[in-house]
Design a protein around this motif. Structure first.
Motif, PDB file in Angstrom:
ATOM      1  N   HIS B 118     -25.490  21.856 -28.266  1.00 61.34           N
ATOM      2  CA  HIS B 118     -24.527  22.831 -27.754  1.00 61.34           C
ATOM      3  C   HIS B 118     -25.236  24.032 -27.143  1.00 61.34           C
ATOM      4  O   HIS B 118     -24.882  24.498 -26.072  1.00 61.34           O
ATOM      5  CB  HIS B 118     -23.605  23.298 -28.898  1.00 61.34           C
ATOM      6  CG  HIS B 118     -22.563  22.295 -29.250  1.00 61.34           C
ATOM      7  ND1 HIS B 118     -22.301  21.200 -28.470  1.00 61.34           N
ATOM      8  CD2 HIS B 118     -21.709  22.208 -30.312  1.00 61.34           C
ATOM      9  CE1 HIS B 118     -21.313  20.488 -29.012  1.00 61.34           C
ATOM     10  NE2 HIS B 118     -20.962  21.072 -30.135  1.00 61.34           N
ATOM     11  N   LEU B 121     -26.620  23.103 -23.734  1.00 66.54           N
ATOM     12  CA  LEU B 121     -25.604  22.972 -22.697  1.00 66.54           C
ATOM     13  C   LEU B 121     -24.954  24.316 -22.371  1.00 66.54           C
ATOM     14  O   LEU B 121     -24.558  24.560 -21.225  1.00 66.54           O
ATOM     15  CB  LEU B 121     -24.554  21.933 -23.111  1.00 66.54           C
ATOM     16  CG  LEU B 121     -25.106  20.486 -23.104  1.00 66.54           C
ATOM     17  CD1 LEU B 121     -24.052  19.500 -23.560  1.00 66.54           C
ATOM     18  CD2 LEU B 121     -25.613  20.105 -21.713  1.00 66.54           C
ATOM     19  N   ASP B 122     -24.857  25.187 -23.359  1.00 66.38           N
ATOM     20  CA  ASP B 122     -24.352  26.537 -23.098  1.00 66.38           C
ATOM     21  C   ASP B 122     -25.268  27.263 -22.117  1.00 66.38           C
ATOM     22  O   ASP B 122     -24.814  27.927 -21.181  1.00 66.38           O
ATOM     23  CB  ASP B 122     -24.278  27.348 -24.406  1.00 66.38           C
ATOM     24  CG  ASP B 122     -23.081  26.954 -25.252  1.00 66.38           C
ATOM     25  OD1 ASP B 122     -22.185  26.274 -24.722  1.00 66.38           O
ATOM     26  OD2 ASP B 122     -23.047  27.313 -26.441  1.00 66.38           O
ATOM     27  N   THR B 140     -14.036  26.620 -10.092  1.00 65.70           N
ATOM     28  CA  THR B 140     -13.313  25.938 -11.166  1.00 65.70           C
ATOM     29  C   THR B 140     -13.836  26.444 -12.500  1.00 65.70           C
ATOM     30  O   THR B 140     -14.876  27.094 -12.547  1.00 65.70           O
ATOM     31  CB  THR B 140     -13.539  24.414 -11.082  1.00 65.70           C
ATOM     32  OG1 THR B 140     -14.929  24.188 -10.878  1.00 65.70           O
ATOM     33  CG2 THR B 140     -12.775  23.816  -9.919  1.00 65.70           C
ATOM     34  N   SER B 143     -17.115  25.866 -17.583  1.00 63.08           N
ATOM     35  CA  SER B 143     -17.546  24.894 -18.594  1.00 63.08           C
ATOM     36  C   SER B 143     -17.350  23.473 -18.081  1.00 63.08           C
ATOM     37  O   SER B 143     -18.199  22.605 -18.294  1.00 63.08           O
ATOM     38  CB  SER B 143     -16.779  25.106 -19.900  1.00 63.08           C
ATOM     39  OG  SER B 143     -15.413  24.814 -19.720  1.00 63.08           O
ATOM     40  N   THR B 144     -16.226  23.225 -17.401  1.00 58.82           N
ATOM     41  CA  THR B 144     -15.997  21.870 -16.897  1.00 58.82           C
ATOM     42  C   THR B 144     -16.900  21.573 -15.710  1.00 58.82           C
ATOM     43  O   THR B 144     -17.382  20.453 -15.568  1.00 58.82           O
ATOM     44  CB  THR B 144     -14.526  21.658 -16.494  1.00 58.82           C
ATOM     45  OG1 THR B 144     -14.215  22.507 -15.391  1.00 58.82           O
ATOM     46  CG2 THR B 144     -13.598  21.949 -17.642  1.00 58.82           C
ATOM     47  N   VAL B 147     -20.277  20.642 -16.988  1.00 52.06           N
ATOM     48  CA  VAL B 147     -20.269  19.279 -17.542  1.00 52.06           C
ATOM     49  C   VAL B 147     -20.341  18.247 -16.422  1.00 52.06           C
ATOM     50  O   VAL B 147     -21.065  17.258 -16.515  1.00 52.06           O
ATOM     51  CB  VAL B 147     -19.013  19.054 -18.424  1.00 52.06           C
ATOM     52  CG1 VAL B 147     -18.812  17.573 -18.713  1.00 52.06           C
ATOM     53  CG2 VAL B 147     -19.140  19.837 -19.719  1.00 52.06           C
ATOM     54  N   ILE B 148     -19.588  18.474 -15.351  1.00 48.69           N
ATOM     55  CA  ILE B 148     -19.583  17.526 -14.226  1.00 48.69           C
ATOM     56  C   ILE B 148     -20.966  17.455 -13.583  1.00 48.69           C
ATOM     57  O   ILE B 148     -21.485  16.372 -13.317  1.00 48.69           O
ATOM     58  CB  ILE B 148     -18.515  17.928 -13.185  1.00 48.69           C
ATOM     59  CG1 ILE B 148     -17.127  17.580 -13.715  1.00 48.69           C
ATOM     60  CG2 ILE B 148     -18.772  17.227 -11.851  1.00 48.69           C
ATOM     61  CD1 ILE B 148     -15.993  18.015 -12.805  1.00 48.69           C
ATOM     62  N   ALA B 151     -23.312  15.728 -15.931  1.00 44.06           N
ATOM     63  CA  ALA B 151     -22.988  14.300 -16.004  1.00 44.06           C
ATOM     64  C   ALA B 151     -23.571  13.565 -14.802  1.00 44.06           C
ATOM     65  O   ALA B 151     -24.150  12.483 -14.938  1.00 44.06           O
ATOM     66  CB  ALA B 151     -21.477  14.101 -16.074  1.00 44.06           C
ATOM     67  N   THR B 152     -23.425  14.157 -13.628  1.00 42.65           N
ATOM     68  CA  THR B 152     -23.961  13.520 -12.420  1.00 42.65           C
ATOM     69  C   THR B 152     -25.477  13.401 -12.512  1.00 42.65           C
ATOM     70  O   THR B 152     -26.049  12.354 -12.192  1.00 42.65           O
ATOM     71  CB  THR B 152     -23.574  14.333 -11.171  1.00 42.65           C
ATOM     72  OG1 THR B 152     -22.158  14.560 -11.179  1.00 42.65           O
ATOM     73  CG2 THR B 152     -23.957  13.577  -9.901  1.00 42.65           C
ATOM     74  N   HIS B 154     -27.301  13.248 -15.222  1.00 45.77           N
ATOM     75  CA  HIS B 154     -27.625  12.211 -16.207  1.00 45.77           C
ATOM     76  C   HIS B 154     -27.377  10.817 -15.634  1.00 45.77           C
ATOM     77  O   HIS B 154     -28.185   9.902 -15.824  1.00 45.77           O
ATOM     78  CB  HIS B 154     -26.799  12.420 -17.472  1.00 45.77           C
ATOM     79  CG  HIS B 154     -26.902  11.298 -18.449  1.00 45.77           C
ATOM     80  ND1 HIS B 154     -28.090  10.932 -19.030  1.00 45.77           N
ATOM     81  CD2 HIS B 154     -25.975  10.423 -18.917  1.00 45.77           C
ATOM     82  CE1 HIS B 154     -27.887   9.894 -19.828  1.00 45.77           C
ATOM     83  NE2 HIS B 154     -26.615   9.559 -19.771  1.00 45.77           N
ATOM     84  N   GLY B 155     -26.286  10.652 -14.923  1.00 47.08           N
ATOM     85  CA  GLY B 155     -25.977   9.350 -14.332  1.00 47.08           C
ATOM     86  C   GLY B 155     -27.037   8.919 -13.341  1.00 47.08           C
ATOM     87  O   GLY B 155     -27.453   7.756 -13.324  1.00 47.08           O
TER      88      GLY B 155
END
Lengths: 186, 186
Positions: B118, B121-122, B140, B143-144, B147-148, B151-152, B154-155
């Motif tokens: 946490h 990521l913070d 936007t 926090s979201t 994450v997006i 996520a990209t 990491h993907g």
DNA sequence: ACCTGAACACCGTTCAAGT
DNA sequence: ACCTGAACACCGTTCAAGT
């Protein structure tokens, strides 16, 4: 059904019920009523058997996507549908999903598995292309856009599997996140 | 340096040199000049030891990001720098990277590991926030968006590790893909 | 409190032997 | 060609015993 197919099916079921560690050659052999040595007559080793499971699953996902592409739904709905197929699979078969996208040593095997993976991602790219042709997605090279979208999906699925998605975003599902993401792109 | 710390260091080195399967308690014990049973006096079991490695690594990454945030570089450069930190780590320590983001059973342990994750990521979200404040990224919820973006990243790293990125996109590095992605967002 | 060594119940893999 | 059973060299984990 050939013995090889029965071994692959048994391995897939063990992945679903007990995760990767449950897929021992002894358990697989017992599941088809044979000795723990029978798999060696059809697969080079344990990894080769797991790769066969992944190959079957890649082909199944590709077939579902091909069906979706032939449907008459709106482009964006087709994309969201394609994402949903993957999300559902990862929820219902987490260990098998990890086999598809989280296992470098198995991916490195090449052969039919790599071929099936390519075929599946090509199918996904075609869905993305349709969205671009309809102006729903930006007009960057479709192969790279498809990779980016799929990468984001995979990243969110992994974050969800690690329990790090919901507490941070409040999204009730990965699909919610992907909707937000696609909106950002459009 | 405590015995526990030496065990964690030994485990991390074994991960680097031979991957997760090389981290046997016998090898870890031998690396610190003790029996294969010594780890049990400091960790509950093998998973607990691996979780300790992941905790140390999460904290190290978070510290690097905190340093980056305190620097005087441009917002977008800070974000790209933060991404580069993660990319470099995944290239130099692939098995340890997988421990951080690809291991649900370890992530599920909770405790100090979840706390460290946490915190990291913070820290990353704060870098994203700075970009938003400067108008470099869309407005936007931060926090979201963080994450997006993560996520990209990491993907793409996973796709790269599976050898499915370069042949499809031609990108010479994951960072190239992330630049293209951020351009799409902005 | 920390560490050792023996022991246990597993593994994947190999091999000789059977049909 | 396909399958079995014994054997081998490993594992993680437990436990009694030492300091």
């Amino acid at each position: 059904m050939s013995t090889a197919d029965r071994l692959v099916t048994a391995a897939a079921e063990l992945l679903d019920s007990g995760g990767e560690s449950a897929v021992t050659l002894r358990a697989v052999g017992a599941a088809v009523g044979m000795s723990h040595n029978a798999p060696y007559k059809h697969f080079h080793n344990r990894e080769d058997l797991l790769a066969a499971v992944a190959t079957v699953d890649f082909n199944a996902v590709a077939a579902t996507w091909a069906q979706l592409r032939a449907s008459q739904r709106e482009p964006l709905e087709r994309l969201l549908g394609a994402l949903e197929v993957m999300i559902t699979f990862s929820v219902e078969h987490p260990a098998r999903y990890r086999l598809l996208f989280n296992n470098p040593s198995i991916a490195a095997q090449g052969g039919p598995l790599t071929h099936a993976a390519h075929r599946a991602l090509d199918e996904f790219a075609l869905v993305v292309e349709t969205c671009q042709a309809e102006g729903v997605l930006p007009n960057t090279p479709s192969s790279t856009l498809a990779v980016i979208i799929f990468a984001t999906l995979h990243g969110l699925l992994d974050a969800d599997a690690s329990g790090r998605l919901r507490p941070r975003t409040g999204w009730n599902s990965v699909l919610t996140g992907m909707r937000a993401f696609i909106e950002l792109l459009g």
